[in-house]
Structures are given as C-alpha cells and as structure tokens.
Design a protein around this motif. Structure first.
Motif, PDB file in Angstrom:
ATOM      1  N   VAL A 175      40.959  31.399  37.507  1.00 40.36           N
ATOM      2  CA  VAL A 175      41.556  32.189  36.453  1.00 40.36           C
ATOM      3  C   VAL A 175      40.532  31.932  35.230  1.00 40.36           C
ATOM      4  O   VAL A 175      40.081  30.770  34.996  1.00 40.36           O
ATOM      5  CB  VAL A 175      42.967  31.353  36.185  1.00 40.36           C
ATOM      6  N   LEU A 176      40.392  32.926  34.323  1.00 42.23           N
ATOM      7  CA  LEU A 176      39.801  33.020  32.939  1.00 42.23           C
ATOM      8  C   LEU A 176      40.703  33.308  31.998  1.00 42.23           C
ATOM      9  O   LEU A 176      41.255  34.539  32.145  1.00 42.23           O
ATOM     10  CB  LEU A 176      38.323  33.568  33.061  1.00 42.23           C
ATOM     11  N   VAL A 177      40.869  32.352  30.953  1.00 43.61           N
ATOM     12  CA  VAL A 177      41.733  32.708  30.106  1.00 43.61           C
ATOM     13  C   VAL A 177      41.028  32.799  28.523  1.00 43.61           C
ATOM     14  O   VAL A 177      40.281  31.976  28.271  1.00 43.61           O
ATOM     15  CB  VAL A 177      43.048  31.640  29.520  1.00 43.61           C
ATOM     16  N   ALA A 180      34.608  43.081  32.669  1.00 39.89           N
ATOM     17  CA  ALA A 180      33.437  43.738  33.321  1.00 39.89           C
ATOM     18  C   ALA A 180      32.415  42.835  34.275  1.00 39.89           C
ATOM     19  O   ALA A 180      31.866  43.260  35.059  1.00 39.89           O
ATOM     20  CB  ALA A 180      32.847  44.534  32.369  1.00 39.89           C
ATOM     21  N   ALA A 181      32.336  41.592  33.806  1.00 40.09           N
ATOM     22  CA  ALA A 181      31.343  40.721  34.336  1.00 40.09           C
ATOM     23  C   ALA A 181      31.702  39.588  35.357  1.00 40.09           C
ATOM     24  O   ALA A 181      31.114  39.016  36.180  1.00 40.09           O
ATOM     25  CB  ALA A 181      30.491  39.739  33.244  1.00 40.09           C
ATOM     26  N   ALA A 182      33.091  39.403  35.405  1.00 37.88           N
ATOM     27  CA  ALA A 182      33.657  38.099  36.292  1.00 37.88           C
ATOM     28  C   ALA A 182      33.578  38.810  37.763  1.00 37.88           C
ATOM     29  O   ALA A 182      33.747  40.025  38.074  1.00 37.88           O
ATOM     30  CB  ALA A 182      34.914  38.120  35.681  1.00 37.88           C
ATOM     31  N   PRO A 183      33.480  37.760  38.626  1.00 33.59           N
ATOM     32  CA  PRO A 183      33.638  38.143  40.190  1.00 33.59           C
ATOM     33  C   PRO A 183      34.729  38.747  40.356  1.00 33.59           C
ATOM     34  O   PRO A 183      36.151  38.531  39.766  1.00 33.59           O
ATOM     35  CB  PRO A 183      33.525  36.711  40.724  1.00 33.59           C
ATOM     36  N   LEU A 184      34.877  39.821  41.054  1.00 37.38           N
ATOM     37  CA  LEU A 184      36.074  40.553  41.575  1.00 37.38           C
ATOM     38  C   LEU A 184      37.383  39.808  41.937  1.00 37.38           C
ATOM     39  O   LEU A 184      38.395  40.118  41.822  1.00 37.38           O
ATOM     40  CB  LEU A 184      35.725  41.380  42.756  1.00 37.38           C
ATOM     41  N   GLU A 185      37.145  38.782  42.568  1.00 37.89           N
ATOM     42  CA  GLU A 185      38.566  37.795  43.044  1.00 37.89           C
ATOM     43  C   GLU A 185      38.714  37.057  41.944  1.00 37.89           C
ATOM     44  O   GLU A 185      39.869  36.220  42.228  1.00 37.89           O
ATOM     45  CB  GLU A 185      38.049  37.026  44.082  1.00 37.89           C
ATOM     46  N   THR A 186      38.305  37.039  40.759  1.00 39.60           N
ATOM     47  CA  THR A 186      39.000  36.176  39.790  1.00 39.60           C
ATOM     48  C   THR A 186      40.228  37.096  39.026  1.00 39.60           C
ATOM     49  O   THR A 186      40.326  38.048  39.067  1.00 39.60           O
ATOM     50  CB  THR A 186      37.947  35.843  38.626  1.00 39.60           C
ATOM     51  N   GLN A 187      41.091  36.264  38.313  1.00 38.88           N
ATOM     52  CA  GLN A 187      41.873  36.776  37.496  1.00 38.88           C
ATOM     53  C   GLN A 187      41.915  36.345  36.049  1.00 38.88           C
ATOM     54  O   GLN A 187      41.381  35.391  35.651  1.00 38.88           O
ATOM     55  CB  GLN A 187      43.406  36.220  37.944  1.00 38.88           C
ATOM     56  N   LEU A 188      41.726  37.557  35.224  1.00 40.61           N
ATOM     57  CA  LEU A 188      41.461  37.514  33.918  1.00 40.61           C
ATOM     58  C   LEU A 188      42.683  37.386  32.982  1.00 40.61           C
ATOM     59  O   LEU A 188      43.681  38.545  33.320  1.00 40.61           O
ATOM     60  CB  LEU A 188      40.727  38.516  33.250  1.00 40.61           C
ATOM     61  N   LEU A 189      43.037  36.522  32.024  1.00 47.68           N
ATOM     62  CA  LEU A 189      44.176  36.433  31.366  1.00 47.68           C
ATOM     63  C   LEU A 189      43.920  36.516  29.615  1.00 47.68           C
ATOM     64  O   LEU A 189      43.450  35.753  29.321  1.00 47.68           O
ATOM     65  CB  LEU A 189      45.031  35.322  31.557  1.00 47.68           C
ATOM     66  N   VAL A 193      36.463  46.597  38.575  1.00 51.70           N
ATOM     67  CA  VAL A 193      36.833  45.171  38.054  1.00 51.70           C
ATOM     68  C   VAL A 193      37.923  44.365  38.584  1.00 51.70           C
ATOM     69  O   VAL A 193      38.473  44.978  39.218  1.00 51.70           O
ATOM     70  CB  VAL A 193      37.432  45.379  36.683  1.00 51.70           C
ATOM     71  N   CYS A 194      37.844  43.039  38.150  1.00 54.77           N
ATOM     72  CA  CYS A 194      38.663  42.301  38.760  1.00 54.77           C
ATOM     73  C   CYS A 194      40.229  42.423  38.159  1.00 54.77           C
ATOM     74  O   CYS A 194      40.653  43.137  37.327  1.00 54.77           O
ATOM     75  CB  CYS A 194      38.542  40.703  38.399  1.00 54.77           C
ATOM     76  N   HIS A 195      41.298  41.587  38.681  1.00 60.74           N
ATOM     77  CA  HIS A 195      42.736  41.722  38.083  1.00 60.74           C
ATOM     78  C   HIS A 195      42.687  41.066  36.790  1.00 60.74           C
ATOM     79  O   HIS A 195      42.207  39.958  36.558  1.00 60.74           O
ATOM     80  CB  HIS A 195      43.579  41.165  39.200  1.00 60.74           C
TER      81      HIS A 195
END
Ligand code: PLP
Length: 307
Positions: free
Chosen positions: A178-180, A194-203, A229-231
């Motif tokens: 998770v990246l917040v 746009a740049a994070a690995p697909l399996e990560t979750q962005l908040l 893009v990731c979730h």
C-alpha cells in the motif's frame, strides 16, 4: 530510467540525492503484523519542497528544451509550488512570474517574501480571475503569452509532472503493498499510480473539502500515461474542515507523532494523511503482513508563520 536532461537542469538535478525510507515502530503496527515506512521526500532538498521538485523536474526540462526564458504559473500566498518554481527558476537562470490568489496583502507571508527575493514577478489576482486561470491546461494555452513564456498550470498538473513522480517509485528498493499520499491537485497521486507495480494499492488523502472532482482529474492525467494501472482510491473525509484547516485531534496527533518519530509534519497535507493512516489502522482496514509506505511530500516551508 534515464531521460536526457538539458545541461542547465542537470546541474540543478545533481543537488538532489534519493530520499531515505524510515520505518515507523509502534506497538499497534506490531500487534497487527503491519509495517509502516515513510519515504522522506521532505529531506530531498533544503529549499525545494519534496513533491514539488518531483513534479517540476521534467516540466522544467520541457520548457528549457523548447527554449523558454520565462515560466508563468499560479498559486496561493503560501504555495509550495510557487516557492519551488521561484527557487528553481533562479538556479536555472529562467525568469518566473506567479499569479497569486487574492489581493496583495499589507504584510507578505514568508513564502511571498522568498518569491520576491528570488526574483519572481508577482501578479495578485482576484479569486474569480484565479479560478478562470484553471481553465488553461497546456503550456501554450494561456492567452497573451509573450514569445519565450511557458505556462505552467496550478500544481504543475501536466503529463511531464508524472515522469518525475515515477522516479519516487524507482527509488523504493523494497516490495510494498500500500502506498499513501496526500492530494491537492492529485498530480502526485497520478504519477505514483502510473508507475507503481500493478499489484499495489494506492491511497490518496484529499486535503481539500468537496474535492470529489479529483477522481476525474486523476483519470485524465492517467490517460496520458497510456498504461494499465494498479488499484487506487481517494478518501475524502480527512480534510479536517477544509484546506489549511485543522482540528484539535489533528494537532494533537501531529504533535505526538513528531515527538515520537522525529518526522516534522505540516497540518495542510502530511499531518492529515498520516492522521488518516492512523485512523484506518485503528479501524483494522489493513491486512496482516502488509507493508505500507507513506510518501512524505515535504511542504514545511508553507507552515512558517502560519501556526
Ligand atoms: C502540493 C502538495 C501536495 C499535493 O500535491 P498534488 O500533486 O497537487 O496532489 C502534497 N503535499 C505537499 C507538501 C504539497 O506541497
């Protein structure tokens, strides 16, 4: 990822090293078998605020490659964006012009004093004129631009900003779930998505009240990235009453966090976003075993003389 930088920008870029990752140790995190790390972009540079450099880097490169001699942009009287732009402009030998929201104040904020000292030409505009400026989204779209002038929309919300933000992801050398990040215009969030690995979750944590339009703006920026893009999701109930507003609970939380972990915070963006993480943690939203990264976007200059 190497992209060719204009020689003048290369010189300025060499002042920046990658920012450290700091682990936050708390009993509640251990109890839930979670890890929380802070990507300290507040330490990226002594003057230029973290995510503002990330966003400006390839915008400035684009402007220099086009041969621009002046960059024109907009922001409030405490704007981290204009502060970063004015400093970078001076370092690069590029003139800067800032449209400032609201009447010229009798006493300048510390931010305005810096802008003035670094040679930014300040143009104070009414709130309605300021809102109209938001309609101009590309570097040549502002009416009456003189030759050599490059228009930079509010918060640096352009596709070039996303390229610099992507370098944050490149620097993180461990896997995460998770990246917040705090959101103003959502440009930083878009770059991370746009740049994070697909399996990560962005908040994203919205710093403004009533910012539901952000989802659409982020989607529009992402269209330019042309990638799967990731979730991701933006949370809208941690604004603490509105932009630059605070609550006793937020103030208390920030004070405790700063003392305990030696991470300086400002209440406008990062205080709110970490407060949100703390709240989500207490509500048991994160799954055991997850590694959470919080991007500290800097912004401490904007809190001077404002508290
Ligand atoms: C500008 C700013 C943000 C918001 O960035 P956006 O890309 O506009 O969403 C977050 N934190 C700090 C410290 C900022 O100065």
């Amino acid at each position: 990822m190497t992209r060719s930088l204009h020689p003048r920008l290369q010189r300025l870029d060499s002042q920046f090293a990658s920012s450290p990752l700091q682990q936050i140790v708390e009993a509640e995190l251990t109890r839930q078998r979670l890890e929380l790390w802070v990507k300290r972009d507040d330490l990226l540079h002594p003057i230029i605020s973290g995510n503002k450099w990330r966003k400006l880097k390839y915008i400035l490169n684009h402007a220099l490659l086009l041969g621009a001699d002046t960059i024109v942009s907009m922001g409030g009287a405490y704007s981290n964006h204009l502060h970063a732009l004015a400093f970078a402009g001076k370092a690069l030998g590029v003139k800067t012009v800032g449209f400032i929201r609201g009447e010229k104040p009798a006493r300048f904020s510390p931010t305005l004093l810096d802008l003035q000292e670094w040679g930014m030409a300040l143009r104070f505009v009414s709130r309605s004129e300021y809102r109209q400026l938001r309609a101009y989204k590309t570097h040549d779209s502002l009416p009456h631009l003189a030759p050599g002038q490059y228009w930079l929309p509010e918060g640096g919300a352009t596709e070039f900003a996303l390229q610099g933000v992507a370098e944050i992801i490149d620097e993180i050398d461990q896997a995460f779930d998770v990246l917040v990040v705090a959101c103003g215009t959502g440009t930083t969030l878009a770059g991370l998505i746009a740049a994070a690995p697909l399996e990560t979750q962005l908040l994203g944590i919205a710093a403004l009240k009533g910012a539901e339009y952000l989802t659409l703006e982020v989607q529009q920026l992402l269209k330019q990235a042309h990638s799967e893009v990731c979730h991701w999701q933006i949370l809208h109930h941690y604004h603490g009453g509105g932009f630059a507003k605070s609550t006793p609970a937020l103030d208390h939380f920030m004070q405790q966090f700063q003392t305990k972990h030696d991470v300086p915070l400002e209440p406008v963006y990062n205080g709110k976003a970490l407060f949100a993480i703390d709240d989500l943690l207490k509500k048991g939203v994160f799954k055991a075993g997850q590694r959470i990264i919080f991007l500290h976007t800097g912004g401490l200059q904007g809190a001077r003389g404002n508290t």
